[in-house]
Scaffold this active site. Structure first.
Site, PDB file in Angstrom:
ATOM      1  CB  CYS A   2      -3.115  -0.585  15.699  1.00 18.39           C
ATOM      2  SG  CYS A   2      -2.870   0.757  14.515  1.00 18.39           S
ATOM      3  NE  ARG A  50       0.006   5.338  13.152  1.00 22.08           N
ATOM      4  CZ  ARG A  50       0.388   6.466  12.598  1.00 22.08           C
ATOM      5  NH1 ARG A  50       1.284   7.235  13.220  1.00 22.08           N
ATOM      6  NH2 ARG A  50      -0.094   6.861  11.433  1.00 22.08           N
ATOM      7  CG  LEU A  51       1.074  -1.911  10.374  1.00 21.65           C
ATOM      8  CD1 LEU A  51       2.566  -2.190  10.298  1.00 21.65           C
ATOM      9  CD2 LEU A  51       0.283  -3.138   9.923  1.00 21.65           C
ATOM     10  CB  ILE A  53      -2.067   1.842   7.208  1.00 19.05           C
ATOM     11  CG1 ILE A  53      -1.609   0.488   7.791  1.00 19.05           C
ATOM     12  CG2 ILE A  53      -2.703   1.642   5.839  1.00 19.05           C
ATOM     13  CD1 ILE A  53      -0.623  -0.272   6.931  1.00 19.05           C
ATOM     14  CG  LEU A  54      -4.814   5.578   5.926  1.00 18.14           C
ATOM     15  CD1 LEU A  54      -6.300   5.709   6.240  1.00 18.14           C
ATOM     16  CD2 LEU A  54      -4.538   6.011   4.491  1.00 18.14           C
ATOM     17  N   GLY A  76      -7.989  -0.623  12.918  1.00 21.90           N
ATOM     18  CA  GLY A  76      -8.812  -0.807  11.736  1.00 21.90           C
ATOM     19  C   GLY A  76      -8.593   0.265  10.689  1.00 21.90           C
ATOM     20  CD  GLU A  77      -6.525   1.498   7.644  1.00 26.67           C
ATOM     21  OE1 GLU A  77      -6.928   2.674   7.496  1.00 26.67           O
ATOM     22  OE2 GLU A  77      -5.364   1.218   7.963  1.00 26.67           O
ATOM     23  N   GLY A 362      -9.684 -12.395  -0.751  1.00 25.65           N
ATOM     24  CA  GLY A 362     -11.037 -12.611  -1.277  1.00 25.65           C
ATOM     25  C   GLY A 362     -11.987 -13.263  -0.299  1.00 25.65           C
TER      26      GLY A 362
END
Length: 595
Positions: A2, A50-51, A53-54, A76-77, A362
């Site tokens: 977000c 907001r994006l 995701i959960l 974040g997550e 990565g």
């Protein structure tokens, strides 16, 4: 993922204007395309884009209010949110959503400001606690998520991007000359600086609190505290593989499709292999092909994707169009000339087109395990080791800048961050030279170059970038390993190669590092060439007063007009001047002659 924004006036009687918060939100709309809202309470205003995701329901929208009245905006997550949720439920907390945001807020309400140390993940967040009349800003341990702030006009303001900060009338657009000097040497601007004098970045692992008109910043986590543990290669590799597997599994948690940016190198290939084992359905992988370049990894990535059985997408990177350049500069947010960002921008664009909203990369493997052999494996100098290593990180030394910049400009731009980088290298109790080098990288270019690139280029397309190798449990494990297992017989990442030996084929394990470092100036053809020549015209550069006109013309513009093939170093220098000039013309009214 977000965008967050807001401010807190130090004068408690000064009311926050909701229209300003909305303006900040709108400036970062690309970060939160799925929902947007605001909250105000006296001197405090909070905004969130907001994006999803959960928990894709509207119940998980932000700003979110907790059971005790605290309000959070969060970017974040939290990968251990289910574990924390069970703990909190045991303490009597009741949840109305399945989002990690509600868990993070409940952790604050249960444990206060010590809550951050319990979170596993990437985050930049703000919590307004109406009981204490306190605003708390927190950034994750490694600086994966950005957080800008300002103390201008007796107000603490914050935002995920500089665009949000510049939407505020009390934040000036004056350029920070120290930051600009570091840009010319590093091609990005290192934390805690920003290109704008009034604005700073909250450092990784730091917390800033505002209460009773006072502002306090403190560090709640540091990599410098990780002690080296004596171990052998076999034990180290086995423990490392376990840590990587755990990090990858945790980073696959999502209610939307997940993909992987696959370069064909060790780091991303290892992630792809382990993710494919844990995913319940075929993953999407994305790679960039650079036809005719020695840096092209497209064929290798496609070959391994076929082995893994992923849904593979190859993006052809040939001509760079004016439109791509303009979008890259705009979404980079600050002057930024890391050419690999162009490749990731295209990858994220393709991922978004395919409906993939989470992208694993990565990033971090080189900084944790010694992958930059030209720096990490170089002989230790007999003179000042700290300054010698700091200079090795520069793209442009003093002599080169002396050729390109006008004398007054070069002198005013300072030491290019030499003292700051040397200070990082000298941090006490860090041990041997390799560990000091990796620590310096992890606290500087990893954050301002690699992670800034990952965040800006993915969020430009409404895609969440995740970096499993920078899971803090894995980072602490990696930094506890002795240097003897990282650099062996002139080969970097030795312990990582050993750890992944049962996962990856020998052809990938033995592959030398390439990276997406293409001479991007050689893609400036046709209309793009004319566009670049126009941007860097004598008239435009004269207004800035930074460069020696004759040198820029002879070294860059005339060769470009003739279709000259640039070396990698000269291409990067041209790209750095171009990116800065484009950013200046769009964002900052700046003339050296007016200083």
């Amino acid at each position: 993922m977000c965008g967050i924004a807001g401010f807190c006036h130090l004068d408690a009687g000064r009311q926050a204007g909701v229209s300003l918060v909305r303006t900040m939100n709108e400036a970062m709309r690309h970060r939160g395309p799925d929902a947007s809202d605001t909250f105000t309470d006296g001197p405090v205003g909070l905004g969130h884009g907001r994006l999803k995701i959960l928990d894709l329901s509207d119940a998980a929208n932000q700003p979110m209010r907790g059971a005790s009245g605290s309000v959070i905006v969060y970017n974040g997550e939290c990968y251990n949110y289910l574990e924390l949720k069970r703990e909190l439920e045991g303490l009597g907390h009741v949840f109305r959503t399945t989002s990690d945001t509600e868990v993070v807020l409940a952790m604050y309400e249960q444990y206060g400001k010590t809550f951050a140390g319990r979170l596993r993940g990437m985050f930049a967040l703000a919590v307004w606690d109406p009981r204490r009349r306190e605003l708390v800003l927190v950034r994750d341990r490694m600086g994966i998520k950005p957080l800008y702030y300002s103390l201008a006009d007796e107000t603490v303001s914050f935002a995920s991007e500089l665009k949000g900060m510049l939407a505020l009338p009390w934040v000036s657009r004056d350029i920070d000359l120290d930051a600009l000097g570091r840009y010319f040497r590093l091609y990005s601007i290192p934390d805690p600086l920003s290109v704008i004098k009034d604005v700073r970045r909250l450092a990784p692992g730091h917390m800033l609190t505002v209460r009773d008109g006072k502002v306090r910043e403190e560090q709640w986590w540091t990599l410098a505290d990780v002690e080296t543990v004596d171990t052998d290669m076999e034990t180290a590799a086995a423990g490392l593989l376990e840590g990587i597997e755990d990090a990858v599994a945790s980073h696959l948690v999502s209610d939307v499709p997940v993909g992987i940016a696959l370069s064909g190198g060790i780091d991303s290939s290892g992630l792809a292999a382990l993710a494919a084992r844990n995913a319940g359905e075929p993953l999407h992988t994305f790679s960039v092909a650079v036809p005719g370049s020695e840096h092209d990894e497209g064929a290798m990535a496609a070959e391994y994707a076929e082995v893994l059985g992923t849904i593979h997408h190859e993006i052809q990177f040939s001509d760079v169009t004016p439109g791509l350049l303009e979008r890259f500069v705009r979404f980079a947010d600050e002057p930024f000339a890391i050419s690999s960002g162009l490749g990731l921008f295209r990858v994220a664009e393709e991922a978004s087109r395919c409906g993939v909203k989470v992208l694993l990369t990565g990033d971090g493997g080189d900084e944790l395990f010694g992958g930059y052999l030209w720096r990490h494996g170089a002989p230790v100098p007999e003179s000042n080791r700290a300054e010698a290593y700091a200079r090795s990180m520069w793209h442009n030394g003093d002599m080169t800048l002396g050729e390109i910049l006008l004398p007054g400009a070069k002198e005013a731009l300072g030491d290019g961050g030499l003292a700051h980088l040397a200070m990082l290298y000298r941090r006490p109790a860090l041990g041997d030279p390799l560990k000091r080098r990796l620590y310096t990288d992890s606290c500087s270019t990893l954050v301002s170059e690699m992670l800034a690139k990952s965040d800006r280029m993915t969020m430009a397309h409404g895609v969440e970038g995740r970096v499993p190798l920078l899971d803090h449990h894995l980072v602490e494990k990696a930094f506890s390993l002795p240097s003897a297992v990282k650099l062996v017989d002139g080969q970097g990442k030795a312990v990582l190669r050993k750890a992944l030996a049962t996962v990856l084929p020998r052809s990938i394990l033995d592959r030398r590092k390439r990276g997406f470092n293409v001479p991007v100036a050689n893609t400036f053809r046709g209309e793009t060439r004319e566009y670049v020549l126009d941007v860097l015209s004598d008239a435009a550069r004269a207004e800035r007063g930074l460069y020696r006109p004759e040198v820029v013309r002879e070294r860059f513009l005339d060769p470009l007009a003739r279709g000259h093939e640039f070396s990698l170093e000269e291409s990067h220098r041209l790209f750095a001047i171009l990116a800065l000039e484009m950013w200046m013309s769009h964002v900052a009214v700046f003339s050296w002659h007016e200083l």
